[in-house]
Design an enzyme around this catalytic site. Structure first.
Site, PDB file in Angstrom:
ATOM      1  N   GLU A  19     -11.011  -2.057   5.031  1.00 44.83           N
ATOM      2  CA  GLU A  19      -9.793  -2.197   5.928  1.00 44.83           C
ATOM      3  C   GLU A  19     -10.478  -2.295   7.273  1.00 44.83           C
ATOM      4  O   GLU A  19     -10.309  -3.202   8.222  1.00 44.83           O
ATOM      5  CB  GLU A  19      -9.078  -1.218   5.751  1.00 44.83           C
ATOM      6  CG  GLU A  19      -7.759  -1.309   5.835  1.00 44.83           C
ATOM      7  CD  GLU A  19      -6.731  -0.400   5.722  1.00 44.83           C
ATOM      8  OE1 GLU A  19      -6.974   0.863   6.359  1.00 44.83           O
ATOM      9  OE2 GLU A  19      -5.521  -0.511   5.298  1.00 44.83           O
ATOM     10  N   ASN A  26      -7.255   5.643  15.913  1.00 49.55           N
ATOM     11  CA  ASN A  26      -8.411   5.442  16.939  1.00 49.55           C
ATOM     12  C   ASN A  26      -8.927   6.847  17.035  1.00 49.55           C
ATOM     13  O   ASN A  26     -10.279   6.990  17.276  1.00 49.55           O
ATOM     14  CB  ASN A  26      -8.162   4.505  18.185  1.00 49.55           C
ATOM     15  CG  ASN A  26      -8.113   3.136  17.692  1.00 49.55           C
ATOM     16  OD1 ASN A  26      -7.944   2.976  16.481  1.00 49.55           O
ATOM     17  ND2 ASN A  26      -8.150   2.388  18.674  1.00 49.55           N
ATOM     18  N   GLU A  27      -8.425   7.871  17.180  1.00 50.97           N
ATOM     19  CA  GLU A  27      -8.776   9.339  17.294  1.00 50.97           C
ATOM     20  C   GLU A  27      -9.830   9.648  16.130  1.00 50.97           C
ATOM     21  O   GLU A  27     -10.888  10.175  16.239  1.00 50.97           O
ATOM     22  CB  GLU A  27      -7.702  10.215  17.413  1.00 50.97           C
ATOM     23  CG  GLU A  27      -6.911  10.191  18.898  1.00 50.97           C
ATOM     24  CD  GLU A  27      -5.900   9.106  19.197  1.00 50.97           C
ATOM     25  OE1 GLU A  27      -5.801   8.663  18.026  1.00 50.97           O
ATOM     26  OE2 GLU A  27      -5.817   8.765  20.460  1.00 50.97           O
ATOM     27  N   SER A  69       0.102   6.932   2.662  1.00 49.36           N
ATOM     28  CA  SER A  69       0.811   7.748   3.539  1.00 49.36           C
ATOM     29  C   SER A  69       1.856   8.699   3.133  1.00 49.36           C
ATOM     30  O   SER A  69       2.889   8.103   1.992  1.00 49.36           O
ATOM     31  CB  SER A  69       1.191   7.128   4.771  1.00 49.36           C
ATOM     32  OG  SER A  69       0.201   7.462   5.881  1.00 49.36           O
ATOM     33  N   SER A  96       3.416  -0.501   3.735  1.00 52.82           N
ATOM     34  CA  SER A  96       3.177  -2.189   4.446  1.00 52.82           C
ATOM     35  C   SER A  96       3.754  -2.982   3.425  1.00 52.82           C
ATOM     36  O   SER A  96       3.095  -2.836   2.039  1.00 52.82           O
ATOM     37  CB  SER A  96       2.119  -2.449   4.922  1.00 52.82           C
ATOM     38  OG  SER A  96       0.926  -2.212   4.331  1.00 52.82           O
ATOM     39  N   GLN A 141       0.674  -1.157   0.096  1.00 50.58           N
ATOM     40  CA  GLN A 141      -0.008  -0.096   0.138  1.00 50.58           C
ATOM     41  C   GLN A 141       0.869   1.178   0.143  1.00 50.58           C
ATOM     42  O   GLN A 141       1.889   1.232   0.762  1.00 50.58           O
ATOM     43  CB  GLN A 141      -0.864  -0.002   1.466  1.00 50.58           C
ATOM     44  CG  GLN A 141      -1.968   1.011   1.104  1.00 50.58           C
ATOM     45  CD  GLN A 141      -2.616   0.994   2.665  1.00 50.58           C
ATOM     46  OE1 GLN A 141      -1.764   0.638   3.736  1.00 50.58           O
ATOM     47  NE2 GLN A 141      -3.912   1.232   3.067  1.00 50.58           N
TER      48      GLN A 141
END
Lengths: 347, 387, 347, 387
Positions: free
Chosen positions: B244, B370-371, B129, B161, B126
């Protein structure tokens, strides 16, 4: 009743903190780790120079004659700096034991930087740096042994912390018995209390440092056009971590002030309390620090990983969280409790 | 609700179990993130899986699958993890790009990419980012310039990754140089061995290199490598992120197998196990079970024509927190041996708990922190005000 | 394998939800509480009209012949609405027991709205509304009794929830023994399972409702010039609460689908799981709701207090958190585990 | 560090203990928030305390105190709570307004108010919050208009603690009608029985009315009732809030006494006590002890010339979370009797746990929500960016 750090204590802490800031940076630790070693000879010499290994040894034996509460600040600083050399164990346990058991010659050698003694104890069984030590001090439940390095069998036990080289130790035939029976049990118990107290201090140092580097990172790193440290979620994570640190610190300090008498049941409960809450604070904080650093926190590029790894060791050394919580719970059931028992000591 | 398997489902489970029993390597393969050797061993395993037609059982036969439904996929995963079969080195391909291609790809693209994905011939990384575009993916700056029949890619990707050893990557690029934020982005597939691609491994916390930085310098790929239309990249990425966080990123079976190991570790302590640790084991087991039940329920709903929405964000939070709690419990049971690697002779029971714990710490970060997930739940699921 | 609510089940839930929205508002509950009563006769009649009390009684006995999974949605809705009348216990436990023990006349009277039977059980000892009941069904460990109201001694046990009038019950000489020994033990056990399952469902309903009213309040209330719901801290509190609800719901649903055979060890473990996580979700959520409502949350002006009070009851009724966690832990140690055991049942 | 009491400190403890033993009412007084009768019983207790010169031991003799240091104040509090003496009905006065007067009041004001505070002759309420100014105190709209020698007060206050029965209140008013936010505010003292004051009790979660709404309609007070200069109200309130969150709002002894009761409750269960509950009791006890140690440490630091800063916000968070956890643990031990009031015959051990739990839920809200406290810690203590 004076619950304040004295000026002398603060000076000692500041001195060591400055020394570490100059001589124990994470850049230096990275370089050290790449050599496959965990001790830096020059840094150890400098600490010997400052008299630190013998800080708790009496002045008559050439030490500084300090008490645990005098060094708790420097142990905290050593934790924050991730100091890899075995200063804390040597100062807190090994040298006082050599002194107690009359091993004056070896004691003097270690204080002069001419010898290294590694340490093994039922509550911290793997001797760090045993491969480069001259002797190994082995606490067992009812024996204390001093084993020349050549005589011991050591087996590497690779662990998570790149700066802790661990070994399982089997004493050889040349091991000398320093104590047996009751005397040994008392010494082994005392070593565990000091070990737990100083592990707690190191974790408190780690916790505060992990907060500090996270605050700095969160102020620099921007996402969605503003520093991530301006988001309330990250602020609150770090504020909660700071709360944990604030209410672990006075427990640790009080424990250090009582640690002259580690046989005392109140002292032991407070050391357990300190180990428990400092461990919690360090673990929560190190996790928060990883979260704040995002992907960088999960890599070895940032420093955060060092803190979580050291915490993984210290949390379980010198008694697990479970053991210390149960010790504390037993204190509630066997000793007086209430607002007037806060500073109680036996006898 | 009818919570028992049909005879046909049971027979399918038996079939998977029997094949896995005969084919799963007796000794674990070396990690695919630690060496080329480990990576290639996993590729060989993918090929072997494909021989049994287990590459991706939900895909149509034509692409190397078996055209099965999601319940059977879950049964397959249960048996796969239950047999402790190797982790899927091509998870970026089969679980993320695969479903995306199925939804947004042309027929040619599906035919070109899916079968080789199923066989492991092409392993995918992937490449979304960037150093300044982590949680804020819309800040992507890498560019794709159209020149004739080609796109020319330039930029700096990070946290790719599998990219250290993988063959291909799917990346997010700015095709409209004047665009801002989530406009003007496109999803483009590119080979990692193309001229102009430099990969640099990132050493992750456990010493492995599951991620790479990619430096792209005028990398030329055919224009047909774009997935969807120019400027559709954001929309497609969000759909992929849905997969995902949703059903496929983390198999429930993974946690159920981990819990089985945790219970065994706990039981090996006999009466010495502290009751608080026993309670934490129970809580971890409840978590793994709840996650599995939730995924079964979602699968049933999807099979009845539903779609995954913002509630997928709750999955990500739940499994990532469960994963940390589960591994922490194991380390607390191990006590003073928790810091040792599995190879240490003093820790015969250390297993992979330490590594699993370190890996679990990435859970709340990757695939959208998670934010971010909590923002999504609050704003899209609960309808709370954005500003 | 079909893990979906059927259309019929959804219709039943929607019907009851609409009924409650129209007939069981918090304004009506406040008015009821002010009268010192906990039951509204008109609302009860309407529910009798809908056949709800006899939902789990077989059609041959005049009931609706439904299974626990068919009513789990309506029980959840009743929890969310804080329904004060004893529909859940009557439907889930009392009437099926009267049916099982051949009390056809009383069963018919209750289903016709002509009699009320209160309930006492070792896991829920205080009989709600015993003062206005015609009889009390008393489960003991190895006896099941039916006691005419006049014969029982009831002692008020004032509690936190204004809509639960509780009484300790001592059966009088006129109490009739419905079952003894093994049959009684089985019935008492079964009642506890259904009680726990339905308490879990009510708490799940409470949790979701508490989130919903908090989201609404946070969208209206402004501080520092913007709605408090736009602050990330509150968003994340409520998002976390929603996560807890999302992963309690499928557990509850699965437990309800298995609840036809409450003797099954897998079923019992799942009911325990449901009770545990629904209780956690309700408590966390009710606390979050109070926090979101600020001072209003701590007053009786807003509705939030009703939810925390009902949760305080339901969490400990039909088995405490401790009991259910221990039951679940025991299951791990005695039954097969692993990914293929998710839907196991004995035999 | 020297963590043992001096002989003089021990003697002081004995003196307090002996006085409390002789004077604390054998049966608890009725709540001061539930009835006028309970309120007046507590006022009488304050008068009795004053006879022993225990009103506020840290105050100078001239104001009814004993001029003692903070360590002795802590010892006093320990013995006070240890004796289960009545809650202080005048806590708004002695712990909040008192220190504020000491720092910002004129000599006349001190002489006028402090002695009557120490005797309980004047019981104080707080009047800061308004319906639209909760956490956002700078949004205060109540007005004070200067007319000759008087201020004329108008507005709507809410969450005024003790105001249902109290004699006096200290309130925050906008003296500059053109001002915004925290500018132009003043702190003004006013009698609650003055013409134009209407009080309306707020029924709190446990049915008591510890708070009132105040409707002020052209209430006239002498101009000398202003505390500090016009426009200084915000600064003074923040100082008062510092006292509140800091040392004096919650005595550590309160939690240590609660823990003693919790341990007794736990021990009454004998071997039936679940080990997880035992662990939670231990954690609550650790929390109470840590809080006490922290306050002793702060007191020592203040005596050595230090000041309370943003770290006071950590106190508020810590004790409020401790309070909830402690009471929840008690309710979980009580099990199916947890929902009963202490008066219920089936719950002889219910004590005040239920009421204490409900009260604890207000902890994270009042005196500045814990969200606000975390903002303060992050921004002022850690130096994180505001925007």
């Amino acid at each position: 009743m004076q619950f304040v750090i004295t000026e002398e204590q603060q000076m000692m802490t500041d001195m060591v903190r400055e020394f570490l800031a100059a001589n124990c940076t994470t850049a230096e630790l990275r370089a050290l780790a790449e050599t496959g070693k965990s001790h830096d000879a020059a840094r150890w010499s400098a600490m010997v120079e400052l008299g630190l290994p013998g800080a708790l040894v009496g002045e008559e034996a050439g030490g500084l004659g300090l008490a645990p509460q005098d060094v708790i600040g420097l142990v905290t600083a050593a934790g924050a700096a991730l100091l890899p050399e075995p200063l804390i164990e040597t100062m807190g346990i090994t040298l006082p034991a050599l002194d107690q058991f009359g091993e004056a010659a070896l004691l003097a050698q270690v204080m002069a930087g001419e010898a290294q003694v590694a340490l093994s104890h039922p509550a911290a069984p793997f001797a760090e740096g045993a491969d480069s030590a001259d002797a190994i001090l082995i606490f067992e439940v009812d024996r204390v042994l001093l084993c020349p390095a050549g005589s011991a069998t050591i087996t590497p036990q690779p662990g998570v912390d790149p700066l802790r080289r661990l070994f399982a130790v089997t004493p050889g035939p040349d091991a000398q018995i320093l104590a047996e029976g009751e005397a040994a049990r008392a010494a082994t118990d005392h070593a565990q209390e000091i070990g737990a107290l100083f592990a707690a201090a190191q974790m408190l140092g780690i916790a505060q440092r992990a907060i500090d580097i996270s605050v700095a990172y969160a102020g620099e790193r921007t996402q969605f056009g503003k520093p991530i440290g301006s988001y309330q979620a990250l602020k609150h994570h770090l504020a909660s971590a700071q709360v944990a640190v604030e209410f672990a610190r006075p427990v640790l300090q009080a424990a250090s002030a009582m640690a002259a008498s580690t046989q005392d049941a109140y002292t032991r409960a407070r050391i357990s309390h300190a180990k428990y809450v400092c461990g919690r604070a360090a673990e929560t904080t190190a996790q928060t620090a990883i979260q704040v650093h995002g992907g960088m926190g999960y890599s070895q590029e940032a420093d955060v990983h060092f803190y979580i790894k050291r915490t993984l060791s210290l949390r379980n050394l010198w008694g697990t969280e479970t053991l210390h919580r149960n010790r504390y719970a037993a204190r509630l059931e066997t000793l007086a409790i209430g607002p007037d028992t806060l500073f109680n000591q036996e006898g | 609700m009818e919570l028992t398997y049909t005879d046909a489902q049971r027979a399918f489970r038996d079939e998977v179990r029997s094949w896995m029993r005969d084919n799963v390597p007796a000794t674990p393969l070396p990690s695919f993130d630690a060496s080329r050797e480990g990576f290639e061993a996993h590729r060989a395993w993918e090929a072997k899986l494909n021989e049994g037609r287990w590459g991706m059982v939900t895909w149509p036969d034509a692409y190397g699958g078996r055209g099965l439904d999601l319940i059977r996929w879950l049964i397959f995963e249960e048996e796969y993890y239950g047999a402790r079969a190797p982790l899927r080195v091509n998870q970026n391909g089969i679980f993320l790009l695969g479903p995306t291609l199925m939804e947004f790809g042309t027929e040619q693209q599906k035919a070109r990419y899916l079968p080789r994905m199923a066989t492991g011939e092409e392993i995918w990384a992937q490449a979304w980012s960037e150093p300044q575009a982590g949680s804020d993916l819309a800040a992507v700056r890498a560019k794709a310039r159209r020149e004739g029949d080609e796109y020319v890619l330039s930029g700096h990707k990070i946290w790719s990754s599998r990219a250290v050893y993988a063959d291909m990557a799917f990346g997010l690029f700015r095709t409209d140089p004047d665009s801002e934020r989530h406009h003007g982005l496109s999803l483009i597939l590119f080979p990692l061995d193309a001229p102009g691609v430099t990969r640099q491994a990132i050493h992750q916390i456990n010493g492995e290199h599951g991620f790479a930085e990619l430096f792209l310098d005028e990398v030329r790929v055919p224009a047909e490598n774009i997935l969807g239309a120019e400027g559709q990249g954001w929309k497609i990425c969000m759909a992929t992120a849905g997969f995902e966080r949703g059903l496929m990123l983390r198999s429930p079976a993974r946690y159920q197998v981990a819990v089985r190991a945790l219970v065994a570790l706990a039981q090996s302590r006999g009466d010495d196990l502290d009751p608080v640790l026993r309670a934490r084991v129970a809580e971890a087991a409840m978590g793994a079970e709840a996650y599995a039940l939730s995924i079964y329920s979602t699968a049933s709903r999807l099979m009845a024509g539903g779609r995954i929405g913002a509630e997928a964000s709750t999955n990500k939070i739940f499994w990532s927190e469960l994963d940390i709690a589960l591994h922490r419990t194991a380390l607390d049971i191990l006590g003073d041996r928790a810091e040792l690697h599995p190879g240490a002779s003093a820790a015969p029971d250390a297993g992979n708990w330490l590594d699993g714990y370190l890996f679990s710490l990435a859970g709340p970060i990757y695939a959208g922190t998670n934010e971010i997930q909590r923002n999504i739940i609050a704003e899209r699921m609960l309808g709370m005000p954005r500003k």
